[in-house]
Design a protein around this motif. Sequence first.
Motif, PDB file in Angstrom:
ATOM      1  N   ASN A 238       0.826  -1.205   0.000  1.00 43.02           N
ATOM      2  CA  ASN A 238       0.000   0.000   0.000  1.00 43.02           C
ATOM      3  C   ASN A 238       0.863   1.259   0.000  1.00 43.02           C
ATOM      4  O   ASN A 238       0.573   2.232  -0.697  1.00 43.02           O
ATOM      5  CB  ASN A 238      -0.928   0.016   1.215  1.00 43.02           C
ATOM      6  CG  ASN A 238      -1.987  -1.067   1.142  1.00 43.02           C
ATOM      7  OD1 ASN A 238      -2.277  -1.588   0.061  1.00 43.02           O
ATOM      8  ND2 ASN A 238      -2.570  -1.414   2.278  1.00 43.02           N
ATOM      9  N   GLU A 241       2.471   1.652  -3.424  1.00 38.63           N
ATOM     10  CA  GLU A 241       1.434   2.061  -4.399  1.00 38.63           C
ATOM     11  C   GLU A 241       1.102   3.540  -4.274  1.00 38.63           C
ATOM     12  O   GLU A 241       0.933   4.240  -5.286  1.00 38.63           O
ATOM     13  CB  GLU A 241       0.170   1.234  -4.187  1.00 38.63           C
ATOM     14  CG  GLU A 241       0.121  -0.038  -4.999  1.00 38.63           C
ATOM     15  CD  GLU A 241      -1.214  -0.729  -4.884  1.00 38.63           C
ATOM     16  OE1 GLU A 241      -1.779  -1.113  -5.925  1.00 38.63           O
ATOM     17  OE2 GLU A 241      -1.696  -0.889  -3.743  1.00 38.63           O
ATOM     18  N   GLN A 281       3.593  -0.034 -11.144  1.00 37.32           N
ATOM     19  CA  GLN A 281       2.200  -0.113 -10.684  1.00 37.32           C
ATOM     20  C   GLN A 281       1.537  -1.405 -11.162  1.00 37.32           C
ATOM     21  O   GLN A 281       0.831  -2.083 -10.389  1.00 37.32           O
ATOM     22  CB  GLN A 281       1.429   1.099 -11.192  1.00 37.32           C
ATOM     23  CG  GLN A 281       0.011   1.207 -10.668  1.00 37.32           C
ATOM     24  CD  GLN A 281      -0.705   2.409 -11.258  1.00 37.32           C
ATOM     25  OE1 GLN A 281      -0.872   2.514 -12.470  1.00 37.32           O
ATOM     26  NE2 GLN A 281      -1.121   3.330 -10.404  1.00 37.32           N
ATOM     27  N   ILE A 284       2.708  -4.470  -9.170  1.00 34.61           N
ATOM     28  CA  ILE A 284       2.026  -4.626  -7.882  1.00 34.61           C
ATOM     29  C   ILE A 284       0.622  -5.198  -8.076  1.00 34.61           C
ATOM     30  O   ILE A 284       0.182  -6.090  -7.331  1.00 34.61           O
ATOM     31  CB  ILE A 284       1.963  -3.276  -7.148  1.00 34.61           C
ATOM     32  CG1 ILE A 284       3.372  -2.815  -6.780  1.00 34.61           C
ATOM     33  CG2 ILE A 284       1.101  -3.388  -5.891  1.00 34.61           C
ATOM     34  CD1 ILE A 284       3.418  -1.423  -6.174  1.00 34.61           C
ATOM     35  N   LEU A 285      -0.095  -4.702  -9.095  1.00 30.86           N
ATOM     36  CA  LEU A 285      -1.442  -5.206  -9.369  1.00 30.86           C
ATOM     37  C   LEU A 285      -1.415  -6.689  -9.711  1.00 30.86           C
ATOM     38  O   LEU A 285      -2.296  -7.454  -9.278  1.00 30.86           O
ATOM     39  CB  LEU A 285      -2.065  -4.408 -10.511  1.00 30.86           C
ATOM     40  CG  LEU A 285      -2.461  -2.966 -10.203  1.00 30.86           C
ATOM     41  CD1 LEU A 285      -2.933  -2.258 -11.465  1.00 30.86           C
ATOM     42  CD2 LEU A 285      -3.542  -2.918  -9.132  1.00 30.86           C
TER      43      LEU A 285
END
Length: 293
Positions: A238, A241, A281, A284-285
């Motif tokens: 988190n 991100e 990004q 991470i997703l």
Amino acid sequence: MLHPVILSRGQRCITVYGASVCKNALKQYSNYYKIVSTTGNTKPNQSLILGSLIGKNLQIGCTSIRISVHPRTFYPWSFLSVHSSKRLFTTSRNCASRTCWKCGSDTDPEKELFFCKCGVVQTIAPSITYFRLLDEEVTFDLDTKTLGVVFRKTQKLLHPDMFSSKSKEEQQFAEEQSSLLNKAYQTLLKPLSRAIYMLRLHNVTIDEKDTISDPDFLMDIMTFNEQIDEASCASEFNSIEETIGVAIEMCIKEISQAFKSCNIEDAKSSTIKLRYFTTIQERILNIRRRELG
């Protein structure tokens, strides 16, 4: 070596020799554009550059321009007259006309982009931009909600089910139009692909070999990837991100400003940075998706 000549009137500008047109550069016909900069140099060099262009017709996508010296000036580097016959980066829809394959009439490039007045779906218009397909001005700052509304409305008209009883030609052309429309929407929907496409309109490409030479920036990217490798819980993801999200928003603002000021070099640099942050990004997703099974 001849260098690009940058011509400007207000916020509108055009790189003539480099064959790239900035937004609204040709919004008005027969306007005079003062030289505001060149790549390298002095007025004699400017005169040399212009001497190779005066009287020439330059074709840039849908745009055809003719360069000539303002008749009331004494120096060839002082002012130019830019005469536009077809424009690429304006709200006008002057792309090349087509002849309807069915009835043989000339189709209006604005009113009959997808269908002829005889009701038959048309072939893809030549030199059409993704922005024109989706009835948008060429700008990085798109309203994606409006973009989606236009896309769905147009795609509904071109859906294969609408042509199941039509001729093979119509089915084929509708499929081609629908496919291109979908590609245009997916490209303009996301800031990264939109920026890359707009750079292409300026004859600037970005490939895998393009990178950032700033060592501090590259070190930050390496650090982000190491943090992802070492993260052991959702809260750590988190935090990363959130940081990446802020960096992405900053890149988007930089790209927007660069295109507004016709600074294509800065637009390219910020787009490459955006690609780095977007890759992180997406990484991470993908990890989160795998964790969810």
